[in-house]
Structure formats: C-alpha cells, structure tokens
Design an enzyme around this catalytic site. Structure first.
Site, mmCIF file in Angstrom:
data_model
loop_
_atom_site.group_PDB
_atom_site.id
_atom_site.type_symbol
_atom_site.label_atom_id
_atom_site.label_comp_id
_atom_site.label_asym_id
_atom_site.label_seq_id
_atom_site.Cartn_x
_atom_site.Cartn_y
_atom_site.Cartn_z
ATOM 1 C CE1 TYR A 18 -0.189 -1.730 4.361
ATOM 2 C CE2 TYR A 18 0.012 0.626 4.678
ATOM 3 C CZ TYR A 18 0.096 -0.651 5.171
ATOM 4 O OH TYR A 18 0.439 -0.860 6.475
ATOM 5 C CD1 TRP A 58 2.861 2.675 4.617
ATOM 6 C CD2 TRP A 58 3.442 4.805 4.881
ATOM 7 N NE1 TRP A 58 1.931 3.255 5.462
ATOM 8 C CE2 TRP A 58 2.280 4.573 5.643
ATOM 9 C CE3 TRP A 58 3.996 6.090 4.888
ATOM 10 C CZ2 TRP A 58 1.667 5.557 6.406
ATOM 11 C CZ3 TRP A 58 3.385 7.075 5.653
ATOM 12 C CH2 TRP A 58 2.229 6.805 6.402
#
Length: 769
Positions: A113, A115
């Site tokens: 996701y 980062w």
C-alpha cells in the site's frame, strides 16, 4: 567555483529543500512554513548511499532455472542473477499473463500500500494496481495495518470513518474550547512527524501549547508516560495495555449510575441506547460496569475513575483515542466504547466536546483538512471484486479456498499464485514473521519492486530496482495537508534504477496496454495534469485561487482550501432527522441489530469488554506485555541505518524500554543485551531502564531490519514482529492485533560479541548482493 542547487522536495516527514553540489547532497533545510520540522528529513541523504540499494534487475537463480516449478524455500537462501531491463519486463509480463490465463486474475495478489514515497504520481501501489486493472484485475486488500478494526466499527456505528481519518473535531477547536481532555493512547509529536502523502506544516505541538496555555486538564491514559510531551503537564494514568475499553465502560457506567447521562441526546441521536445502558447496569451479566469493576481490570484507582466520571459531565470534555488502541485483539471495542462514553456525556457535536480518533497518529489528523481535490494517479476501474483484509496475508497464502468474514459478509480466500509487492515491506510490518515465512514459500512467483534490499526483496524471485523520490520529479499532497508540494529531482538514479512510472509503463507495453497506461503523458505531463485538476476544483467549488503550474513548480508549494475550527457532527446534533447518518438506523449506533443478527462472540451487539487472548490479567509472573510502537527516528523500516535512526539505537541494537522494578526482578541491568521470546519467536535488544514505562510492560519499536540467525528463530536486529500475535481483531473487523502480545524477557545467555559479528556479517552480505 561551487554552485549549490536548492531543490524543493517532500517526504512522509514533511517538506524541505535539498542542497545539492553537482550530484552530491550536501545539506537539507526545513520548509519555511513548518513550525515543527521533523529531524528525520536529515536522513534522506541515506537514499543516495548505494550499500543497501537494488542497483539492477535481479532474479533468484532457482526460479530462473525452473520458473513456477521452483522450490519456494529457496527464497532468501539462493543467489540472485542480474538480468537486463528488457528481460525483466518480459519475465514479469509473462508471469502476469500466465497466472491470469491459467488461474484467473484473482490469483494475482497486489500487496503493497505504498509507503515507499509520499509522491502522488510515482505512487508504487497505485501504479501497480493501474497496470493490473488494465489486464483483468487482481486481488487487493482493504484497510491498513495502521488502522483497520477502527474504521470498520465506525462505518457501522457512525456511517463513515471520517472521525478517524482527520475529520473529527479539529485540534484548533479543541485547543480553544475543551476543558477536560482525556487522551487514550497518545498525543505525541513522535508519531505526528509522519503523514501519508506528505505534509507541509506540523501543527500538533502548536495546539498542545495552546492547551497548556489555557490550563486545560489533560489526563493521559497509557502504559507509557512519554506518549505526551512532559511539558504538557498531563496526569499519567498507567493503564494495563488492552484494557482501555474497560475504563471507558466504567466511566460511562458511573455516569449512568449517578443519573448524570444525557438521556435527551441518547434518545434523539442514538439507536440501541437501551441495550447499551442495560449492559452498563449489569442487567444481563450481573456485573455493573462501574469504577470498582473497571479498576480491577485496568489496574487504575477506582476513586479517580469515579471522580473523572463526574468531571466529564460537568466540563466541556473531549475524548481522544489513538489508532494504536484498535491494533489489538477485539480492537473494535475501544473505538466503540469511546463513542458510547461520549454519547452518554451528551457532548458529541459541541465545540471542543465529544470524541475523535487518531490525533497525533499521523501529522495531519486533527489539523485543518483539505476540502478540495487531492492529487492522485487513478488506479482505473476494478474489473473484479476480490480482496482480503490487509492483515490476513498469511491466512490467505496458507488457506486458499477457505472462507473468511469481513463487515458481516462471508468471502473466500483466493488461490494466490503470483504476489507482486511494490514499495512495501511485509517482513517489517506483518505479525508473527516466522508464520509468514512459511506462507511465503507457497506462491509460484513473488515479484518485489523497491529501491532497497529489504527483507522482503531478499525473499523474492524477481527484484526490480525502483528509484527513490529524490531521483525523479513528483508532487505531494493529501486530504490532511494544507499544501501541495513540489518534489524536484535532486540527483540521477543510482545504478540502473528507474522510476516506478517508467517500470510499470515498460511492463504495460509488454502486456499490450502501454498507451492506456500512460494516456500519452510523460512524467511532467502527468504532474501538470494532476496539479491542474486540484487547482481547477479549488476554483470551481470554493473560489480558491491557486497559482498556475509553472509558478507552483518554481516556488515549490501551493496552499489549498482547508476547513478550520471544525466541530464533528454539529449539524447532526442540531437536527438528526435532516442530517441522518449512513448507519442501519440513521443515528449513532450503540446497540446494533446487524451484529445481534450475526451473533459474533468476539464482536457483540454493543460496546463490551471482552478479554483478549494475551494480557496482564492472565499471564505468568515472568511475562511482560510487549508494546511495539512507531520508532522516533524513522518511519517503519525506512532509513533504518540513517543518522536519525541510529541516534535511537544503543550498542548497535534497538532499545527495549522496561520499568526498573521489572528489570530488577528479572536480573537485567541497564545496557544489557536481552532476549525477548515467546512461542512465536525471539529477538535481541538492548535494555534501557525507565520509570516512564508501566510495570509489566516492555517497549520495542518496530522497523529493525529482520536479521535471523540460520533456522534458530532468533532475530538479532530487534524486530518485534517475530513475537507479535497474528490473529484477527474480530470476525467483524479482521484487523491487526499486534499490540496483544506477551513475552518472556531475560539477559541474553549467548555470546554478545558473536551475535554482533553475525549482525555485521549479515549487513555485509546484503551489501555484496
């Protein structure tokens, strides 16, 4: 003559200017409009260090020889073979096509996701999903490791997750109106350094100083005294971890027992209140939820609990709940119980009153929030509906075809044959890493795209070298930031690294969808397009003037329209019928018909205390409760070897902080190398003794780069996720339960110097890759 270039940029820790001499970074200056810049920005020079960088496309030797028939147990053990970009694109596209044709697109798991960078264009996760959506889709995830159970229960009880995403009462309103502030978890500049999508100004400290100036009574409910700065002067209530729900219920029960609850608010604005009040009174289980009941569970003082219950009603009171509280077994309950407590006081919808979630958990939560359109590359339409709860990756890999539940729905785990991870590191953040390691052998192919040789990249079949944000152009901005920020390229990419957009464009071309992926735009064309979309929206909807793209790019930032002094649910409180919530009743849900019908024993139909799987109320005398929180000197595992991160290590290892009394009875001296262990694994750390940690608790931050010793199960770097419990928060939320974890702690009986040499040899071996 030396000419220093001044390059505007941004990372998850904020905006800054990079000073560049030729192709060498010589300094970093904070953003002029940031009142409290993070020291982590000084660490970004580490990105230009080639030692841990992936410098060319690589393929595991066993996979290159046998492809999908290779032994997954070779991951992390076999050598890598360098290949050209053309061959890498062919291999990756070939695997995507093979798996989609043989098993269907649900067998492709797109895990990360994102980062790896705060940039909104070179956003690895979004670009991965955009690519796969053009060729039939993928299995994704819902929610995040940071916060999953909390949003699930708030969607059900408040109709949205806005209250934990930055749109509850803003901190400027709390600072001006609140009289009693009860902080469950933390309000810490340590975690507020960071914001997904970047941040222009860190404002938490400013609001805290106004709270101090107004002499607001602040109560910190946490096992850690430093979860609020010392200068705030808060009263510290050193609660047992995972028992906040019991304290919230005890406070609410005391208010109801005294007849001080707001019956009118409960009747007008809430559904299921009678069921909740009956539980508080103990009508069904014979256990009234009062101060004495709460004190027995939480380890706090009953007299103080009773006193606080009176103050909450008599003053303008605000309850804040950290995201960390819902990262625990039954993590839905503290979020729901806090809502129940705020409803009982009747202060929801009043300036400076009610409840909010996540303040300080990220830098923008509680700050004035962007009401315009945030820049973001589109992931495009999803061709298939296939997902798992984010923290159930190991379960998915070990149990293909088996059912799972989520938000009351029963679904089935896909048969994941291909895992593609871009810009993420589950071998840092997933729980029970040894269990994950077994699951990680199951897929036929694992592709990792990352700038660094993370523990995940070391366990891949194909590794693609992505550039870092300082080696490309991008822009930052999100719904919790008051700026859009330019991210200029500072240096040339290291080795053969390419930008995430260029990598996925190359794969998309190999798959025959290159034009649809790029839409005819190059890097700067996309940045102009994304910025102009935000600029036009601000003008059309709010009459807010933003500079044109050229001016923005030259200046390095642009302000966006924001909402200040916001009071959450003010309109709803005034007229619930006209402002109905998107819940089963249109009102705040304190007693749920849906959950009653589902009959989950781990998530009842009302807020409830449910004993967690591991906690200090049911443990052996030599066990401590492990708190694995966000480190101060880095974000997750990023920049783990950089200056800010190293400043918080001790004797070359992560510091494990524990109370002096616990250390004394366990024979541990300050500075000792200690072994933390349980049935799931073991790791080493350096003991730091302090009275700012509650007895029975030990604190080990996340983010150490996993360094196991052979097959011993011992991690010598200090990664707490070799210890954490990998079970769902509940059947309803399926979130991460990392903070429900008991460990044994002892002085390390092995050769400390040998362990240190092993650690250094592991780093050198990584460099040699």
């Amino acid at each position: 003559m030396t000419t220093i270039r001044r390059v505007p940029h941004c990372s998850h820790w904020g905006a800054y200017t990079i000073l560049v001499d030729g192709d060498r970074i010589v300094g970093v200056e904070p953003f002029e409009h940031d009142p409290a810049p993070s020291p982590i920005i000084q660490s970004i020079t580490e990105w230009a260090n080639p030692e841990r960088r992936v410098l060319q496309p690589m393929v595991r030797s066993g996979w290159l020889e046998k492809r999908e028939a290779s032994d997954g147990r070779g991951r992390g053990n076999e050598k890598f073979v360098p290949v050209s970009w053309d061959e890498a694109f062919s291999l990756v596209a070939g695997e995507i096509s093979r798996v989609s044709q043989a098993y269907g697109n649900a067998s492709i798991f797109a895990g990360s996701y994102g980062w790896t960078s705060c940039g909104r264009f070179h956003h690895a996760s979004s670009l991965l999903k955009r690519t796969l959506n053009l060729v039939g889709g993928f299995t994704g995830h819902v929610d995040t490791y940071s916060i999953a159970a909390g949003p699930v229960i708030l969607r059900h009880t408040l109709g949205s997750e806005a209250a934990c995403g930055g749109q509850a009462n803003t901190l400027d309103s709390i600072a001006e109106h609140t009289e009693t502030l009860v902080v469950f978890g933390a309000l810490s500049p340590r975690t507020a350094q960071t914001e997904a999508g970047g941040i222009g100004s860190h404002s938490l400290e400013t609001h805290l100083r106004r709270i101090v100036e107004r002499k607001v009574r602040v109560i910190l409910v946490s096992p850690l005294k430093d979860d609020l700065p010392e200068w705030v002067g808060a009263e510290w209530w050193p609660i047992r971890p995972n028992t906040d729900t019991a304290l919230m219920l005890g406070l609410a029960g005391e208010i109801v027992k005294a007849g001080r609850h707001d019956a009118d608010f409960l009747a007008r604005c809430c559904s299921g209140s009678d069921e909740f009040l009956a539980y508080l009174k103990g009508e069904n289980d014979g256990a009234p939820k009062d101060a004495a009941w709460s004190a027995k569970i939480s380890g706090l003082d009953a007299y103080k609990i009773a006193e606080l219950s009176r103050i909450l009603v008599a003053t303008r009171s605000m309850i804040t709940v950290s995201w960390s509280l819902q990262r625990a077994h039954h993590g839905e309950q503290p979020f729901w119980a806090a809502l129940g407590l705020a409803a009982v006081t009747g202060q929801i919808g009043l300036p400076g009153g009610g409840v909010g979630y996540g303040y300080g958990s990220l830098g923008g939560v509680g700050a004035p929030y962007n009401i315009g359109k945030s820049p973001a590359i589109s992931q495009l339409a999803k061709p298939i509906d296939s997902f798992i709860p984010v923290a159930r990756i190991t379960d998915m890999l070990l149990n293909p075809g088996k059912p799972f539940t989520y938000q009351g729905e029963t679904r089935t785990y896909p048969d994941a044959r291909l895992v593609y991870w871009a810009g993420g590191n589950p071998y840092h953040h997933h729980q029970d890493i040894n269990r994950l390691s077994e699951a990680w052998t199951r897929p036929e192919t694992i592709i990792v795209q990352d700038p660094m040789w993370t523990a995940t990249a070391q366990r891949a079949d194909i590794v693609l070298p992505a550039s870092t944000s300082i080696e490309r152009n991008d822009l930052a901005g999100n719904r919790r930031s008051d700026f859009i920020l330019a991210m200029h390229k500072a240096i040339e990419p290291l080795g053969e690294a390419r930008s995430d957009f260029d990598i996925f464009h190359g794969i998309a071309q190999e798959l025959g969808v290159g034009d649809a992926f790029s839409e005819g735009r190059d890097e700067m064309g996309w940045l102009r397009y994304l910025y102009d979309a935000s600029r036009e929206d601000a003008a059309e909807r709010f009459g807010f003037e933003m500079p044109d793209f050229e001016s923005f790019w030259e200046t390095g930032y642009a302000r966006v329209p924001v909402k200040t002094h916001h009071t959450y649910l003010a309109e709803y409180r005034e007229d619930p019928a006209a402002n109905a919530l998107a819940t089963e009743s249109g009102r705040i849900v304190l007693g749920s018909e849906t959950l009653a019908r589902l009959g989950y024993q781990d998530c009842l139909s009302h807020p409830a205390w449910i004993e967690p799987a591991e906690w200090l109320g049911n443990c052996s005398p030599d066990e401590l409760h492990l708190v694995s929180h966000q480190p101060e000197g880095r974000l997750h595992s990023q920049l783990e070897t950089a200056v800010a991160s190293r400043a918080h290590k001790r004797n070359g290892r992560e510091q494990a902080k524990l109370n002096s009394r616990d250390a004394g009875r366990l024979g541990i001296a300050d500075g000792d190398t200690i072994r933390l262990w349980n049935e799931r694994g073991a790791c080493l750390a350096t003991a730091t003794l302090t009275d700012a940690v509650r007895t029975g608790v030990i604190v080990l931050p996340t983010g150490a780069w996993l360094t196991p010793v052979g097959n011993s199960g011992l991690d010598i770097a200090g990664n707490p996720n070799v210890l954490t419990l990998d079970v769902p928060t509940s059947s309803f939320g399926q979130g991460c339960s990392a903070h429900t974890c008991l460990v044994h702690v002892e002085p390390y009986g092995g050769d400390v110097e040998d362990a240190h040499r092993t650690y250094q040899n592991a780093l050198e071996a990584l460099d040699a890759v």
